[in-house]
Design a protein around this motif. Structure first.
Motif, short mmCIF file in Angstrom:
data_model
loop_
_atom_site.label_atom_id
_atom_site.label_comp_id
_atom_site.label_asym_id
_atom_site.label_seq_id
_atom_site.Cartn_x
_atom_site.Cartn_y
_atom_site.Cartn_z
N ALA A 1 0.82 -1.21 0.00
CA ALA A 1 0.00 0.00 0.00
C ALA A 1 0.86 1.26 0.00
O ALA A 1 0.43 2.31 -0.46
CB ALA A 1 -0.94 -0.02 1.20
N PHE A 2 2.11 1.13 0.51
CA PHE A 2 2.97 2.32 0.62
C PHE A 2 3.96 2.43 -0.54
O PHE A 2 4.92 3.19 -0.48
CB PHE A 2 3.73 2.29 1.94
CG PHE A 2 2.85 2.52 3.13
CD1 PHE A 2 2.44 3.82 3.45
CD2 PHE A 2 2.41 1.48 3.92
CE1 PHE A 2 1.64 4.05 4.55
CE2 PHE A 2 1.59 1.70 5.01
CZ PHE A 2 1.20 3.00 5.32
N THR A 3 3.74 1.65 -1.60
CA THR A 3 4.69 1.67 -2.71
C THR A 3 4.64 3.03 -3.45
O THR A 3 3.56 3.60 -3.62
CB THR A 3 4.44 0.53 -3.70
OG1 THR A 3 5.47 0.54 -4.69
CG2 THR A 3 3.10 0.68 -4.40
N PRO B 1 -1.97 -1.40 -6.61
CA PRO B 1 -1.70 -0.83 -5.28
C PRO B 1 -2.89 -0.09 -4.68
O PRO B 1 -2.97 0.05 -3.46
CB PRO B 1 -0.53 0.13 -5.55
CG PRO B 1 0.15 -0.43 -6.73
CD PRO B 1 -0.94 -1.00 -7.59
N LEU B 2 -3.81 0.39 -5.52
CA LEU B 2 -4.94 1.14 -4.98
C LEU B 2 -5.75 0.28 -4.02
O LEU B 2 -6.09 0.69 -2.90
CB LEU B 2 -5.85 1.61 -6.13
CG LEU B 2 -7.06 2.42 -5.67
CD1 LEU B 2 -6.62 3.79 -5.18
CD2 LEU B 2 -8.09 2.56 -6.78
N VAL B 3 -6.08 -0.96 -4.44
CA VAL B 3 -6.92 -1.82 -3.61
C VAL B 3 -6.14 -2.27 -2.35
O VAL B 3 -6.74 -2.51 -1.32
CB VAL B 3 -7.49 -3.00 -4.43
CG1 VAL B 3 -6.42 -4.02 -4.74
CG2 VAL B 3 -8.64 -3.65 -3.69
N THR B 4 -4.82 -2.31 -2.45
CA THR B 4 -4.07 -2.64 -1.23
C THR B 4 -4.13 -1.49 -0.23
O THR B 4 -4.17 -1.72 0.98
CB THR B 4 -2.59 -2.96 -1.54
OG1 THR B 4 -1.96 -1.78 -2.02
CG2 THR B 4 -2.45 -4.09 -2.51
N VAL C 1 -12.09 -10.77 4.91
CA VAL C 1 -11.61 -11.92 4.15
C VAL C 1 -10.99 -11.48 2.84
O VAL C 1 -9.99 -12.04 2.38
CB VAL C 1 -12.78 -12.91 3.89
CG1 VAL C 1 -12.33 -14.02 2.98
CG2 VAL C 1 -13.31 -13.45 5.19
N VAL C 2 -11.58 -10.45 2.23
CA VAL C 2 -11.06 -9.97 0.95
C VAL C 2 -9.64 -9.44 1.12
O VAL C 2 -8.75 -9.75 0.34
CB VAL C 2 -11.99 -8.88 0.37
CG1 VAL C 2 -11.43 -8.38 -0.95
CG2 VAL C 2 -13.39 -9.42 0.17
N ALA C 3 -9.41 -8.68 2.20
CA ALA C 3 -8.08 -8.13 2.44
C ALA C 3 -7.07 -9.24 2.68
O ALA C 3 -5.95 -9.20 2.17
CB ALA C 3 -8.12 -7.17 3.63
#
Lengths: 268, 349, 306
Positions: free
Chosen positions: A30-32, A230-233, C134-136
């Motif tokens: 997420a921090f990339t 990365p957005l979804v992370t 769960v998705v994460a």
């Protein structure tokens, strides 16, 4: 009690890595600073968290999740508290069967619940609306609300209520002034657990979601199905952070193992 | 004139009879105890008076008014529970004020009465404490104050002292009796402790297996038990098999080598009952039950002797008044006054 | 259905005794009625409609036809695709269950023997993920597995455990590993609860009688926590067999399980009656397996559950 030997501790270390690795990797990515998925991460940047601002779909879904979770847990408690009091205190015909029915959403696969609700709401013409989502979540979280309230009601000293009655309290006054305050710890943790269940649910909700009434896990799931970036992370990292905070608070106030004990008999 | 009246009250749970044919008249201001072992129906009877259980038969009247249709909340009875049943989320003062609040007593009067009630039970200044922060004795006092502050017609006490240690229990007994006398509140106490019942009550109702065995003053029930059950439940009793025989013109009571002129009453096989503290020792020449001291136990203010007599085992209690007491193994005669002796039809108890 | 549920629903005798009056007998019904009405209207009716739906006909152009036919059930019965899919579903669930038991039971025992504050801290670490989406969590595995240069493969090669990258993404192996991770807290929690019931002196008793530590575990501890492992196994199995998000993300579009197939029928193919039949069959299978194994365990370990 003997201490754990070195082999045990090695096993424990591997186990902890296994449990934490997928969560850690999400937070790391997420921090990339890169525009694409890359591991290991070189450098540190908040660009993907800032990017969230230009994806209102995630923000909206977050609010839908929050509302559905909070409201469905409240409504479920409204039904669950009287039911818990009845089951805890009275022997009546059909009591066992009724308790089994109330706990049944724990055993029914969520995909079946999703299918059934989709069919039902389509038939009565409210498919894809917020109220439909809300009602489905009330059923989903009801067992959790019921369980913890029931445990509190069973553990309560009945003579306290008898004392209040002998002093002239009755009906609603008795409930509001004596019974509710005494079962409140169970009710509050029931609400918290119900909220978490609702907030995390994806399988059933994915059947009921429609544009505008998508919960956050559903939006994330649908996004991940198309592409992982990365957005979804960064969205996941936010969800993980919120859960961690809730977890620590819950542990502080109620004791995590007690809350989770209500969680563990899902199949029963 | 009866203030609280139980008229052939009975209670059945399914096929099980918990209370049967319970008749009792309680006068205004009287202190009554229901005494008996657990499961004798004493608590069930109390719960019927309180209205938490409905009688299966009979009637309960308070001041002439039938209570059957009166809901528990409207009966105006003060109850102290075995567990105290204090409201844990309210302070001591709020606990006591609760009943007054339910009655719509204005705030100023409420506060004054709560203050008085706290002072009455010796807890002035403890009003802001929560029950969990109080000792067992203090909680007990709050429960008593809470029940009394509503000026109940009848005070019901369900084993109120059983959770206190022995020393505190004695102090509370004296205090409870004092408060009850001062207020003149009609009181019903449920207890399994005979000393507590005797110390507190005007009259005792001895119960066994759902039935009343005897109703009487503490002195009456102790000195003249109406049944074997009562004599055993209220203190210890020696029992000796004996026989009433015709003897010339009259009748004579024979036990072992002893003879007494028989009192009017049963003939044939009988049982003599006599309390351990009524038995005295005489030397071997006297006319009494032949016995040998098996064990001598020192108990501070008195001695306890376990004796083997010609008619079976016996207990003797003697005051520790400085006189010489027989030693273990010594042969003695057991004597008692004729009026201290009870007689029951039938042989072995 | 398990022992815990039985104890929480048992009425205290005092409560039963206090509810003898006529009004008290109506009271419980008044209290449960709202919830009962809700459940009948919004759970029982939809489930019944779904069962009915599975008997309806469907055509590409006609949509759902409200007639009663056995077509969908016959299709599931005769088409090997569905058999293969159900076998895969339960194979994945069984493997995930075995994996959680093999890893989770020892870990619960290790946690049980830890001292505070480590005990509390690691309990939080192990059980906490249960509450994380769960998705994460599955996304994390997708990142770890991702392609040839996934972190998992790099790590395993670096440790010298493998020399060629293993395929994890879109394989049953990957789904089983991710599912085991998702379900692990249930197993640890269940075994933990069984361990809490152990007499803390029991190990010392066994040791004082001359038992070595392996004997203590094998002969004393394991038999007593077996009901906990089996109860946890039932939970993990039933949840794994009905899991959706994890097989959908890790398994991808080709590796179908029952849940993902029903989802496809409903939201992609739009053949609702066939999807309903798959869902109903899944429900029946899980209920039968859970009820059956619960009964077996309770009979086998009756004295432990008392």
């Amino acid at each position: 009690m003997s201490r754990n030997g070195p082999l045990s501790l090695l096993f424990h270390a591997v186990f902890v890595v296994f449990m934490l690795a997928p969560i850690a990797v999400v937070c790391l990515v997420a921090f990339t600073p890169e525009g694409y998925l890359s591991l290991p991460v070189n450098g540190f940047s908040l660009r993907w968290f800032r990017a969230l601002a230009s994806y209102p779909e995630f923000i909206d879904a977050f609010w839908v999740s929050l509302w559905v979770g909070a409201a469905s847990s409240f409504i479920a408690l409204g039904f669950a508290i009287p039911a818990a009091l009845a089951v805890a205190r009275h022997q009546f015909p059909g009591r066992e069967a009724i308790s089994a029915l109330f706990l049944s959403p724990l055993m029914i696969p969520h995909v079946v619940l999703g299918v059934a609700f989709l069919r039902f709401f389509t038939q009565i013409g409210i498919s894809g609306t917020f109220p439909a989502l809300l009602v489905a979540h009330v059923i989903l979280v009801f067992p959790f609300a019921l369980r913890l309230t029931l445990a509190a009601a069973v553990g309560m000293d009945r003579s306290v209520e008898m004392a209040a009655v002998s002093l002239g309290a009755n009906g609603w006054t008795l409930f509001r002034r004596i019974t509710l305050p005494l079962i409140l710890p169970g009710v509050v943790s029931g609400w918290a657990l119900a909220f978490i269940q609702s907030f995390d649910e994806v399988t059933m909700t994915v059947f009921l979601a429609a544009p505008g009434v998508e919960t956050l896990p559903v939006r994330m799931f649908l996004y991940v199905q198309d592409n992982i970036d990365p957005l979804v992370t960064s969205v996941s990292a936010c969800v993980i952070a919120i859960t961690m905070i809730a977890l620590v608070l819950l542990d502080r106030f109620y004791g995590l193992d007690r809350v989770l004990a209500g969680h563990s008999d899902r199949s029963s | 004139m009866a203030f609280l009246e139980l008229d052939h009250v009975s209670k059945r749970f399914g096929g099980h009879v918990a209370v049967e044919g319970f008749c009792l008249s309680v006068a205004k201001g009287e202190f009554i105890s229901f005494l008996g072992p657990s499961g004798c129906g004493k608590t069930t009877t109390l719960q019927m008076i309180a209205g938490f259980l409905d009688p299966s038969g009979g009637a309960i009247r308070l001041d002439g008014r039938d209570l059957a249709r009166v809901r528990p909340a409207r009966r105006g009875l003060g109850i102290v529970f075995q567990s105290y049943a204090l409201f844990p989320h309210l302070t001591a003062a709020e606990n006591i004020a609760f009943g007054l609040e339910m009655r719509g007593v204005p705030r100023a009067e409420r506060e004054a009465r709560v203050r008085d009630a706290l002072a009455m039970v010796g807890l002035a200044g403890y009003g802001e404490r929560h029950p969990r922060r109080m000792s067992g004795g203090q909680q007990q006092r709050v429960a008593l104050a809470r029940a009394l502050v509503i000026r109940p017609d009848v005070l019901l006490l369900d084993e109120p002292l059983s959770n206190l240690d022995a020393k505190l229990r004695e102090d509370m007994q004296i205090e409870l009796r004092q408060i009850q006398r001062n207020l003149g509140t009609t009181t019903v106490l449920v207890t399994h402790d005979q000393t507590e019942a005797m110390a507190l009550s005007d009259r005792i109702v001895v119960m066994s297996k759902g039935r009343i065995e005897q109703i009487g003053t503490p002195h009456e029930t102790y000195e003249r038990p109406a049944s074997a059950f009562v004599s055993h439940f209220l203190g210890k009793t020696n029992e000796f098999p004996a026989e009433v025989r015709p003897n010339g013109s009259g009748r004579v009571l024979v036990a072992g080598s002893c003879r007494w002129p028989a009192p009017a009453g049963p003939s044939g096989a009988v049982t003599i009952t006599v309390r351990p503290e009524k038995v005295a020792f005489a030397d071997g020449t006297a006319d009494g039950l032949a016995a040998r001291i098996a064990n001598r136990i020192f108990q501070g203010n008195h001695w306890l002797f376990q004796c083997e007599t010609e008619c079976g085992a016996a207990l003797v209690v003697r005051q520790n008044n400085g006189e010489r007491q027989p030693a273990e193994g010594e042969a003695v005669r057991l004597v008692w006054r004729a009026e201290d002796m009870g007689l029951r039809r039938g042989g072995e108890a | 259905m398990t022992a815990t549920a039985a104890t929480t629903t048992a009425a205290p005798p005092a409560a039963a005794a206090a509810s003898t009056s006529a009004s008290a007998q109506r009271a419980p019904w008044a209290l449960v009625l709202p919830a009962l009405a809700l459940f009948v209207a919004v759970l029982v009716v939809p489930l019944a409609m779904t069962v009915l739906l599975s008997f309806h006909n469907w055509g590409q152009y006609t949509g759902i036809e409200p007639v009663l036919v056995l077509k969908n059930w016959a299709e599931i019965w005769s088409d090997g695709y569905f058999l293969e899919m159900f076998v895969r579903t339960f194979r994945i669930a069984a493997l995930a269950t075995v994996l959680t038991a093999l890893l989770g039971a020892p870990e619960a025992y290790i946690l049980h023997r830890m001292r505070p504050p480590w005990k509390g801290l690691f309990l939080l670490v192990v059980l906490g993920p249960l509450l994380i989406s769960v998705v994460a969590r599955t996304l994390g595995w997708a990142l770890l597995f991702g392609g040839e240069n996934g972190v998992a493969n790099k790590g395993l090669i670096a440790l010298g455990l493998i020399d060629r990258p293993l395929p994890f993404m879109f394989t049953e192996t990957g789904v089983v590993i991710a599912l085991a991770h998702v379900m692990m807290p249930f197993m640890v929690l269940s075994v933990w609860a069984a361990l809490q019931r152990l007499d803390p002196q029991i190990e010392n008793a066994a040791t004082s009688l001359g038992a070595g530590s392996l004997t203590v575990i094998g002969r004393i501890i394991l038999p007593q926590i077996m009901p906990g492992i089996l109860a946890g196994g039932i939970i993990v199995f039933s949840l794994s067999a009905s899991a959706f998000a994890t097989p959908a993300i890790i398994g991808g579009r080709r590796l179908k399980v029952a849940s993902t197939l029903a989802y496809d029928e409903f939201l992609n193919t739009l053949n609702w009656p066939l999807g309903a039949a798959v869902a109903v069959l899944l429900l029946l299978a899980i209920v039968l397996i859970v009820v059956g194994s619960n009964a077996l365990i309770e009979r086998r370990y009756a004295e432990v559950f008392r």
